[in-house]
Design an enzyme around this catalytic site. Structure first.
Site, short mmCIF file in Angstrom:
data_model
loop_
_atom_site.label_atom_id
_atom_site.label_comp_id
_atom_site.label_asym_id
_atom_site.label_seq_id
_atom_site.Cartn_x
_atom_site.Cartn_y
_atom_site.Cartn_z
CB ALA A 67 -0.92 0.01 1.22
CG ASP A 68 2.58 5.17 -1.56
OD1 ASP A 68 3.52 5.13 -0.74
OD2 ASP A 68 2.32 6.18 -2.26
CB THR A 69 -1.08 6.54 2.67
OG1 THR A 69 -1.69 5.26 2.87
CG2 THR A 69 -2.07 7.63 3.09
CB THR B 144 -4.75 4.58 0.99
OG1 THR B 144 -4.41 5.47 2.06
CG2 THR B 144 -4.01 3.26 1.21
CB ALA B 145 -2.69 2.97 -4.25
#
Length: 269
Positions: free
Chosen positions: A125-127, A163-164
């Protein structure tokens, strides 16, 4: 994949509400910790028991969120590839490409692991926090930058958190590319209280709670005092939208079933 299709009914009935609410026995000399909830009894989670699950993130918050749905036996293997995508990308594309890169990098590196074997599931994940003017906010680099960042979020009142999440699992067949990948991007609007004083901003900065967080605050901690309201998922702001993540786990564990049904339909046409 048949394990995922099993009945949704739990193998054993849960304790009655009367039993769950019973006070702790006074015979114990030490107070026992509060009784936690019964783990989710879902086919997709049961199918992962005893299997190798990798979280491609060092974030303790994401680990805690996954533990809430029963994924507690995680291997923490952060991606070591630099996040070098240009900030000129839209926030949606920026987080999506970053999360996908994290997942594919760790998945590829862990294939054919001689000690542990292939991972059954990889979650990345990335935010990012995006100001009202569209600027992607990084982690604050100094106390002065931290204060300026939070004052800017206060003065503009609203900002967005993207978020992805990327989830990968191997395919049982040799069908190219050999894995299933599902991605999603969640967006939450956060509104800061416009009456936050400079003194409160500085007091929060000095706690250092937000020093390791994009945007400079943690909504799940003391940083909640800065927030007036949100529109969207709370856990998305924390760093991992659980509902969307669980849906993607279900999808990557069943892709070949859908493919087989499609082939059967095509042959009968």
């Amino acid at each position: 994949m048949t394990e995922v299709k099993q009945s949704l009914l739990p193998a054993e009935p849960p304790p009655s509400y009367e039993t769950a609410a019973q006070p702790i026995s006074p015979l114990s000399s030490k107070p026992l910790p509060p009784r936690g909830p019964i783990p989710l009894d879902l086919p997709v989670l049961n199918a992962l028991k005893g299997k190798r699950i990798v979280l491609a993130s060092a974030s303790p918050r994401r680990k805690q969120l996954l533990a809430q749905i029963g994924l507690t036996n995680l291997e923490i293997i952060p991606s070591t590839v630099p996040e070098a995508f240009p900030k000129s990308l839209s926030p949606f594309e920026y987080v999506l490409q970053t999360a996908t890169q994290k997942a594919t990098t760790v998945y590829t590196a862990e294939l054919d692991n001689p000690q542990r074997g292939d991972p059954a599931l990889v979650i990345a994940a990335d935010t990012v926090v995006v100001s009202r003017t569209g600027q992607i906010l990084e982690k604050p680099r100094s106390e002065a930058a931290h204060v300026t960042m939070l004052k800017g979020l206060r003065d503009s009142q609203t900002h967005k958190v993207f978020t992805a999440v990327a989830v990968m699992a191997p395919l049982a067949s040799a069908r190219d590319p050999g894995y299933s990948l599902e991605t999603c991007v969640e967006e939450t609007t956060v509104r800061f209280d416009k009456e936050i004083s400079d003194e409160m901003v500085l007091a929060y900065v000095k706690t250092r709670e937000g020093a390791d967080k994009a945007g400079g605050y943690g909504i799940q901690g003391i940083g909640a005092i800065l927030v007036e309201r949100i529109e969207g998922s709370f856990d998305n702001v924390v760093g991992l939208p659980l509902r969307a993540t669980l849906k993607m786990i279900e999808k990557v564990l069943e892709p070949e079933v859908d493919e087989e049904e499609f082939i059967a339909f095509d042959d009968s046409a």
